[in-house]
Scaffold this active site. Structure first.
Site, mmCIF file in Angstrom:
data_model
loop_
_atom_site.group_PDB
_atom_site.id
_atom_site.type_symbol
_atom_site.label_atom_id
_atom_site.label_comp_id
_atom_site.label_asym_id
_atom_site.label_seq_id
_atom_site.Cartn_x
_atom_site.Cartn_y
_atom_site.Cartn_z
ATOM 1 N N SER A 255 0.820 -1.206 0.000
ATOM 2 C CA SER A 255 0.000 0.000 0.000
ATOM 3 C C SER A 255 0.851 1.251 0.000
ATOM 4 C CB SER A 255 -0.903 -0.014 1.240
ATOM 5 O OG SER A 255 -1.452 1.258 1.479
ATOM 6 N N LYS A 256 0.289 2.329 -0.563
ATOM 7 C CA LYS A 256 0.991 3.620 -0.518
ATOM 8 C C LYS A 256 1.105 4.111 0.920
ATOM 9 C CE LYS A 256 0.213 5.433 -5.142
ATOM 10 N NZ LYS A 256 -0.278 6.554 -5.964
ATOM 11 N N ARG A 257 0.243 3.584 1.793
ATOM 12 C CA ARG A 257 0.304 3.977 3.203
ATOM 13 C C ARG A 257 1.393 3.223 3.950
ATOM 14 N NH1 ARG A 257 -5.022 4.090 1.849
ATOM 15 N NH2 ARG A 257 -5.344 1.901 2.350
ATOM 16 N N SER A 258 1.985 2.241 3.293
ATOM 17 C CA SER A 258 3.080 1.492 3.911
ATOM 18 C C SER A 258 4.264 2.422 4.115
ATOM 19 C CB SER A 258 3.482 0.325 3.005
ATOM 20 O OG SER A 258 4.736 -0.188 3.373
#
Length: 487
Positions: A255-258
């Site tokens: 995820s880009k939130r990673s």
């Protein structure tokens, strides 16, 4: 033989995701392996998601990673512009969309949001997808002209068949056949006049002579619709290379939130660019000999896209850290100091030999921030437990440690030369004369001057960097702690 031409076509929507970097890298390697051209094209058709400064991020990332493009917005190769908004301003996409309308392969759609909201939908990959019902396909030419004159907002949709099948070929996944009933009439031109990503890619790839298209396997489902566009225009279909999904360690899509999903994230965490590129190359591709360390030049020579796998590639942080540590070890000192010294300066403000400190940890770190906890004791003696002086392997106790510190303190007070050699000779002479094991004499000193169980160097190196005044102060502190403990 046709010259291979690949492209990297990122959207300027923020930091470069690892998946995008892999696409750029594979496209670059495929082209360069065959002596072909690698193009950069900016896909800024989604104006709502445009991120200020993102184009600069794209340029900087390609520069830092060594993925030098042969053509792009800054290097005209004769098939520009290389920015889609500039191409849209020239009317390129609308012109080709109208050609499709003339062929019966596309049509104007005037449906408003209220009507679209009544259509059936399905969920794919967590996204709701509305299936259009071809309502506007039945409009007569006169009705279309009337609506256009009135200025009614419209989109242009692809006219896909509802019966039969479409087959397409991918170099990794082979031949894939889909029922045409699954092909939605995707939008080609949006109501703002901009092309969709899907349509612009097909038009631009053809006009720019792209022979090999590299992208993530999330685009597999759209490929039949792309092929129908190529066929409608009578254009040659490029070679498709769809790359496997990248997952995190829990096997969920990265995820880009990673915290480590972008190239910039990884740089900020202390990874070096060459290690990142090497690691990303192995996210889905494997060499014949199972080697793991490659320079970019070696990757160009070895890369065969037919060895890209279908299985999801796991973003294995421990492996990336190991790889990074190997690159750090192999760095020449000048480059290593460029990375290491700013980190050391964050935790050590006192005047001391910081290059010597950097040298101590070069083979002991995986990422540069690891340096901090290994060397922070040079700045200030941490609070530590007196129990550290008791070490079974070194055969030391609180009593024996107090004795060593008390006896070496006056010796070190008399010593003027605090070089490593002088400290070594002086302390080893004391150990020999006292008739004790090396560990029995060195462990108490090491503990007193560092306050740590594990240190990047021995007692002599520590005392040399700390200097006479600080060394004596710390030994006195150790004597004080042990005296209180023993009573």
């Amino acid at each position: 033989m046709t010259k291979i031409r690949t492209r990297f076509a990122p959207s300027p929507t923020g930091r470069m995701h690892v998946g995008n970097l892999r696409t750029a890298l594979y496209a670059y390697l495929i082209a360069k392996h065959e002596g072909g051209d690698f193009l950069l094209r900016i896909e800024d058709t989604d104006q709502e998601r445009f991120y200020e400064g993102a184009i600069e991020i794209i340029y900087n990332t390609l520069k830092k990673t060594g993925l030098v493009h042969d053509e792009g917005p800054d290097k005209d190769g004769g098939v520009g512009p290389y920015v889609q908004s500039e191409r849209q301003a020239q009317g390129i996409y609308l012109e080709y969309a109208k050609q499709l309308i003339e062929k019966g392969e596309a049509y104007y759609c005037f449906c408003d949001k209220e009507r679209l909201a009544t259509l059936s939908s399905k969920v794919e990959d967590g996204k709701e997808i509305v299936t259009y019902d071809k309502h506007c396909l039945s409009l007569s030419k006169e009705e279309v002209e009337e609506n256009l004159k009135k200025g009614i907002p419209y989109v242009i949709r692809q006219n896909n068949p509802t019966t039969g099948t479409t087959t397409f070929s991918d170099e990794i996944y082979g031949d894939i056949t889909v029922d045409n009933s699954e092909l939605d009439d995707m939008i080609l031109i949006k109501s703002d006049g901009f092309p969709t990503y899907n349509f612009a890619n097909v038009v631009d790839d053809h006009l720019m002579g792209i022979t090999h298209v590299v992208r993530g396997n999330e685009y597999l489902s759209s490929s039949p619709k792309y092929n129908r566009l190529y066929e409608a225009f009578g254009w040659e279909i490029p070679t498709y290379i769809h790359c496997p999904l990248i997952t995190d360690e829990t096997h969920k899509k990265l995820s880009k939130r990673s915290g480590h999903s972008s190239y910039e994230d990884l740089l900020e965490q202390g990874f070096v660019s060459e290690a990142i590129v090497n690691f990303v190359a192995l996210l889905g591709w494997s060499p014949e000999d199972n080697r793991e360390i490659f320079s970019l030049e070696e990757l160009v020579k070895e890369f065969d896209y037919r060895r890209i796998g279908k299985s999801p590639a796991v973003f294995d942080i421990p492996k990336l850290k190991w790889l990074n540590s190997e690159y750090i070890k192999a760095m020449d000192n000048e480059k290593y100091y460029e990375f290491a010294l700013p980190v050391i300066n964050e935790v050590i403000t006192r005047d001391c030999d910081k290059k010597a400190i950097a040298d101590m940890v070069k083979t002991r770190i995986e990422v540069f921030p690891d340096i901090k906890e290994q060397v922070d004791f040079f700045e200030k003696l941490p609070e530590y437990s007196v129990e550290m002086y008791t070490h079974k392997k070194m055969k030391t106790t609180s009593e024996s440690s107090l004795e060593v510190l008390s006896e070496t303190l006056p010796i070190l007070e008399e010593l003027s030369d605090y070089s490593v050699e002088s400290l070594h000779d002086t302390i080893m002479k004391y150990i020999e004369e006292k008739g004790i094991k090396n560990g029995q004499g060195l462990w108490p000193l090491r503990t007193a001057v560092s306050g740590k169980q594990n240190t990047p160097c021995g007692a002599f190196e520590m005392m040399n960097i700390l200097g006479k005044e600080e060394t004596l102060s710390r030994i006195k502190k150790g004597i004080e702690l042990l005296s209180k403990e023993i009573g």
